[in-house]
Design an enzyme around this catalytic site. Structure first.
Site, PDB file in Angstrom:
ATOM      1  N   HIS A 116       4.357   0.183  13.196  1.00  0.00           N
ATOM      2  CA  HIS A 116       2.949   0.358  13.543  1.00  0.00           C
ATOM      3  C   HIS A 116       2.477  -0.854  14.345  1.00  0.00           C
ATOM      4  CE1 HIS A 116       1.361   3.689  10.656  1.00  0.00           C
ATOM      5  NE2 HIS A 116       2.522   3.999  11.200  1.00  0.00           N
ATOM      6  N   TYR A 136      -8.556   2.357   7.540  1.00  0.00           N
ATOM      7  CA  TYR A 136      -9.358   1.744   6.488  1.00  0.00           C
ATOM      8  C   TYR A 136     -10.809   2.140   6.740  1.00  0.00           C
ATOM      9  CZ  TYR A 136      -5.386  -1.365   5.463  1.00  0.00           C
ATOM     10  OH  TYR A 136      -4.154  -1.872   5.122  1.00  0.00           O
ATOM     11  N   PRO A 165      -5.036  -4.676  -3.167  1.00  0.00           N
ATOM     12  CA  PRO A 165      -4.148  -4.016  -2.210  1.00  0.00           C
ATOM     13  C   PRO A 165      -4.745  -3.855  -0.816  1.00  0.00           C
ATOM     14  CG  PRO A 165      -5.115  -2.408  -3.704  1.00  0.00           C
ATOM     15  CD  PRO A 165      -5.530  -3.755  -4.214  1.00  0.00           C
ATOM     16  N   LYS A 174      -0.687  -6.982   0.791  1.00  0.00           N
ATOM     17  CA  LYS A 174       0.006  -8.261   0.648  1.00  0.00           C
ATOM     18  C   LYS A 174       0.856  -8.392  -0.617  1.00  0.00           C
ATOM     19  CE  LYS A 174      -1.231  -9.754   4.470  1.00  0.00           C
ATOM     20  NZ  LYS A 174      -0.203  -9.466   5.470  1.00  0.00           N
ATOM     21  N   TYR A 209      -2.552  -9.975   8.961  1.00  0.00           N
ATOM     22  CA  TYR A 209      -2.067  -8.650   8.564  1.00  0.00           C
ATOM     23  C   TYR A 209      -0.561  -8.520   8.803  1.00  0.00           C
ATOM     24  CZ  TYR A 209      -2.413  -3.638   7.636  1.00  0.00           C
ATOM     25  OH  TYR A 209      -2.271  -2.377   7.081  1.00  0.00           O
TER      26      TYR A 209
END
Length: 393
Positions: A75, A204, A296, A300, A388
C-alpha cells in the site's frame, strides 16, 4: 525431570518470539521457544495486518517472506474520511518512497512456524506454569510443566515475548519495574468478513457518531471496525446492526458500494497505552506486548514488537558471535526510545479520529482544525507518513 540446555530461551510462541528464534537460528544461535497454548490456538488469533517496511525486511532476512512477497499487497497510501469526504495520505510520496505491506498476522505466524519446522526449530507447546529463576546470576534457568511432567531449561539469556498477561514482566521485582498506562473510554468492535474490501487502500473515518476503519486481509477478506462504548458486548451487535452503523460513519459513495456479508469473527478490543520500564532485568529481556501496548489506530502493536526483535537479534548476535555486549547493554534504552515515539503517534491518531464522551464543542472544532491543517500542510503529511511506514530502527 526433563532437563535441557540452550543459549536463549524464548517465552512466548507468537510472531515476535518465532521471528527472533528464526533469526537467531540462522545466525547459528540455539533457542528453545516455550508457548502456553497449542499451535492451532496461536494460529487462530485474529490480529493486525499492516506491516511496516522494517518488519517486511526482517521477515525476508529470516527466510520467511516467500508467501508474503507473493500474496501480500503493498500500500502506497491510505485515506482519512471526514466531513463526508475522503482525503488521501500519499505514503510513498511523503516518506521517501517507503510503503507498508498488508498481510495478516495469522499468515505471518503460519509462515514463521513453517520456517522453524523447515530447519528443525524447537517449540514446546502447552508449556504450563512457566517460571523464571536466578535472573541476576550467570546461570538463569526456566521451569515449566507439560502433560504432568516438569521440564527445566538452563540458558544464558531469556526473552519474554509472552504478552501482557505472561510471566516474564511479572518476574521483574516491583521496586525495579515502572509502569505507565493510559486507558481510553471506548473500544473497537471488529468484524472479519469474506467480502471484497471497501477500497483499494485503508480508510480511517472520523465521524460525529464515532471512529470507523475499513481494512482488509486480501482481495476477498475484509476487516472492519467501529468505535463502541466500553459497556457494549459482542452479543449486543448483530451483523445487520454492525453494517448499518458502519455505513453511517462512511462517506455516502463508500457506504453505497460497501459489500456486506456474515461475520467470520467478531470481537471488541479495549484501547489503552502501556509501557513498562526497564525492558531488561539481568538475563531477562522483555519484547512486544510483555513490555508495551498501543492503541491499534496507528497499526503499531505488531510492528513495535518487530523493532524489539531487531534490537535483540542485533544484541544477541554480537554477544555470541563477537563477544560484544554493547548492543545488549543498550537494548532497553534503544527500544524504549522508539516505543515512546510510537506511543505518541498512536495517541495522536487516536485523539485525532475518535469521539471522546466528554468532548466540548471547542474540542470538536480543534479536532477538525487538526485535520484541516493536516491536509493543508505537506510537512504535516510527511510527519504522519514517516511515522506510519515506521521510524528507522
Amino acid at each position: 525431570m526433563q532437563s535441557q540446555t540452550t543459549q536463549v530461551v524464548i517465552v512466548g510462541g507468537g510472531p515476535s518470539g518465532l521471528l527472533l528464534s528464526q533469526l537467531l537460528h540462522r545466525a547459528g544461535i540455539d533457542t528453545i521457544v516455550l508457548e502456553r497454548q497449542t499451535r492451532n490456538y496461536v494460529l487462530g488469533r485474529i490480529r493486525a495486518g499492516v506491516l511496516e517496511h522494517g518488519f517486511v525486511d526482517l521477515l525476508r532476512r529470516a527466510g520467511a517472506s516467500a508467501r508474503m512477497d507473493r500474496d501480500g499487497v503493498v500500500h502506497h497510501g491510505f485515506h482519512i474520511a471526514h466531513q463526508g469526504r475522503l482525503d488521501r495520505i500519499d505514503l510513498a510520496g511523503s516518506a521517501k518512497g517507503q510503503t507498508v505491506m498488508v498481510y495478516g498476522q495469522t499468515e505471518v505466524t503460519r509462515d514463521l512456524y513453517e520456517a522453524r519446522d523447515a530447519i528443525g526449530g524447537q517449540i514446546i507447546h502447552e508449556a504450563a506454569n512457566v517460571a523464571l529463576h536466578d535472573l541476576t546470576t550467570a546461570r538463569p534457568y526456566v521451569t515449566y510443566e507439560q502433560q504432568g511432567e516438569t521440564g527445566r531449561i538452563d540458558t544464558k539469556f531469556i526473552v519474554g515475548a509472552d504478552g501482557f498477561h505472561g510471566v516474564s514482566r511479572k518476574s521483574i521485582p516491583s521496586d525495579v519495574l515502572r509502569e505507565y498506562e493510559k486507558v481510553y473510554p471506548f473500544g473497537w468492535l471488529g468484524v472479519l468478513s469474506q467480502t471484497s474490501p471497501a477500497a483499494d487502500e485503508l480508510i480511517y473515518a472520523r465521524h460525529d457518531r464515532g471512529f470507523a476503519l475499513c481494512s482488509m486481509r486480501n482481495a476477498q477478506l475484509s476487516r472492519y471496525y467501529i468505535q463502541v462504548p466500553l459497556t457494549d458486548r459482542v452479543e449486543d451487535w448483530s451483523d445487520v446492526a454492525f453494517w448499518e452503523e458502519l455505513k453511517r460513519r462512511l462517506p455516502e459513495d463508500v457506504a453505497r458500494g460497501l459489500q456486506t456479508g456474515p461475520s467470520i469473527e467478531k470481537s471488541i478490543a479495549p484501547l489503552r497505552s502501556f509501557v513498562a520500564e526497564p525492558m531488561r532485568y539481568g538475563a531477562l529481556f522483555l519484547a512486544g506486548d510483555a513490555a508495551h501496548i498501543v492503541p491499534p489506530t496507528g497499526a503499531k502493536g505488531l510492528n513495535l514488537a518487530a523493532s524489539d526483535i531487531h534490537y535483540l537479534y542485533e544484541g544477541l548476535s554480537d554477544h555470541f558471535q563477537r563477544n560484544d555486549d554493547t548492543a545488549l547493554d543498550s537494548y532497553s534504552e534503544r527500544a524504549l526510545a522508539r516505543i515512546w515515539k510510537a506511543e505518541r503517534f498512536s495517541w495522536w491518531m487516536t485523539n485525532l479520529l475518535h469521539r471522546f464522551p466528554d468532548m466540548s464543542p471547542a474540542d470538536l472544532r480543534l479536532q477538525q482544525a487538526d485535520l484541516d491543517y493536516l491536509f493543508s500542510s505537506d510537512a504535516a503529511q510527511a510527519s504522519l507518513a514517516e511515522n506510519y511506514v515506521g521510524l528507522p530502527y
